[in-house]
Design a protein around this motif. Structure first.
Motif, PDB file in Angstrom:
ATOM      1  N   ASN A   9       0.823  -1.218   0.000  1.00 23.81           N
ATOM      2  CA  ASN A   9       0.000   0.000   0.000  1.00 23.81           C
ATOM      3  C   ASN A   9       0.854   1.265   0.000  1.00 23.81           C
ATOM      4  N   ARG A  49       1.823   0.944   4.355  1.00 20.74           N
ATOM      5  CA  ARG A  49       0.799   1.594   5.156  1.00 20.74           C
ATOM      6  C   ARG A  49      -0.101   0.513   5.720  1.00 20.74           C
ATOM      7  N   THR A  51      -3.388   0.726   6.333  1.00 19.58           N
ATOM      8  CA  THR A  51      -4.541   0.706   5.434  1.00 19.58           C
ATOM      9  C   THR A  51      -4.448   1.898   4.493  1.00 19.58           C
ATOM     10  N   ARG A  52      -5.253   1.897   3.466  1.00 15.14           N
ATOM     11  CA  ARG A  52      -5.227   3.005   2.505  1.00 15.14           C
ATOM     12  C   ARG A  52      -6.021   4.219   2.994  1.00 15.14           C
ATOM     13  N   HIS A  53      -7.027   3.998   3.825  1.00 13.01           N
ATOM     14  CA  HIS A  53      -7.924   5.103   4.151  1.00 13.01           C
ATOM     15  C   HIS A  53      -7.558   5.864   5.427  1.00 13.01           C
ATOM     16  N   HIS A  54      -6.703   5.336   6.285  1.00 14.79           N
ATOM     17  CA  HIS A  54      -6.333   6.064   7.492  1.00 14.79           C
ATOM     18  C   HIS A  54      -5.343   7.173   7.166  1.00 14.79           C
ATOM     19  N   ARG A  55      -5.537   8.335   7.787  1.00 16.41           N
ATOM     20  CA  ARG A  55      -4.668   9.482   7.546  1.00 16.41           C
ATOM     21  C   ARG A  55      -3.921   9.932   8.803  1.00 16.41           C
ATOM     22  N   VAL A  59       0.290   5.204  10.892  1.00 17.23           N
ATOM     23  CA  VAL A  59      -0.218   4.508   9.714  1.00 17.23           C
ATOM     24  C   VAL A  59       0.882   3.832   8.904  1.00 17.23           C
TER      25      VAL A  59
END
Length: 138
Positions: A9, A49, A51-55, A59
């Motif tokens: 990712n 990473r 996950t892809r959606h955590h900012r 991460v």
């Protein structure tokens, strides 16, 4: 030392690749110099990473598996920045390599002590630490 880099990712840019080479691989090569002749160390690095959606938060994930002969040394680090995670990974891996080296040295010394203890000497050849041996000159 053979190095295998995986990514999950995350795209490893040339700048990140240079950073990894300078900050992570150069010190490890210095530490693993004594192992280069005996066994061929293999270092597997994984950066990614979670996950892809955590900012926010930790991460970025960095992981290293180092095989030295039959031993496997493993280190993991999570952080908000990939460079900081790689620095933490390098520190943890250095700590494990130094511990492995000290364990191997201790085993070597223990074997040498045991061999010396089991070695049988003539009573005339005994050496004492304190005082003199009775009837030494006669």
């Amino acid at each position: 030392m053979r190095v295998i880099i995986h990514q999950k990712n995350l795209v490893i840019t040339p700048a990140l690749n240079v950073y990894i080479e300078a900050k992570l691989l150069k010190p490890l090569r210095r530490l693993l110099k004594p192992y280069s002749g005996k066994e061929f160390p293999i270092l597997e690095l994984e950066f990614g990473r979670v996950t892809r959606h955590h900012r926010k938060g930790k991460v970025y994930h960095a992981e290293a598996n180092l095989s030295l002969g039959g031993k496997l040394l493993r280190a993991e680090a999570d952080d908000e920045d990939i460079r900081t995670a790689s620095d933490l990974l390098e520190e943890e891996l250095e700590k494990q390599i130094k511990a492995h080296k000290s364990r191997m040295l201790a085993l070597y010394k223990r074997g040498a002590r045991r061999a010396k203890k089991e070695m049988r000497l003539d009573p005339a050849a005994r050496m004492y630490r304190k005082g003199r041996i009775l009837n030494e000159g006669s």
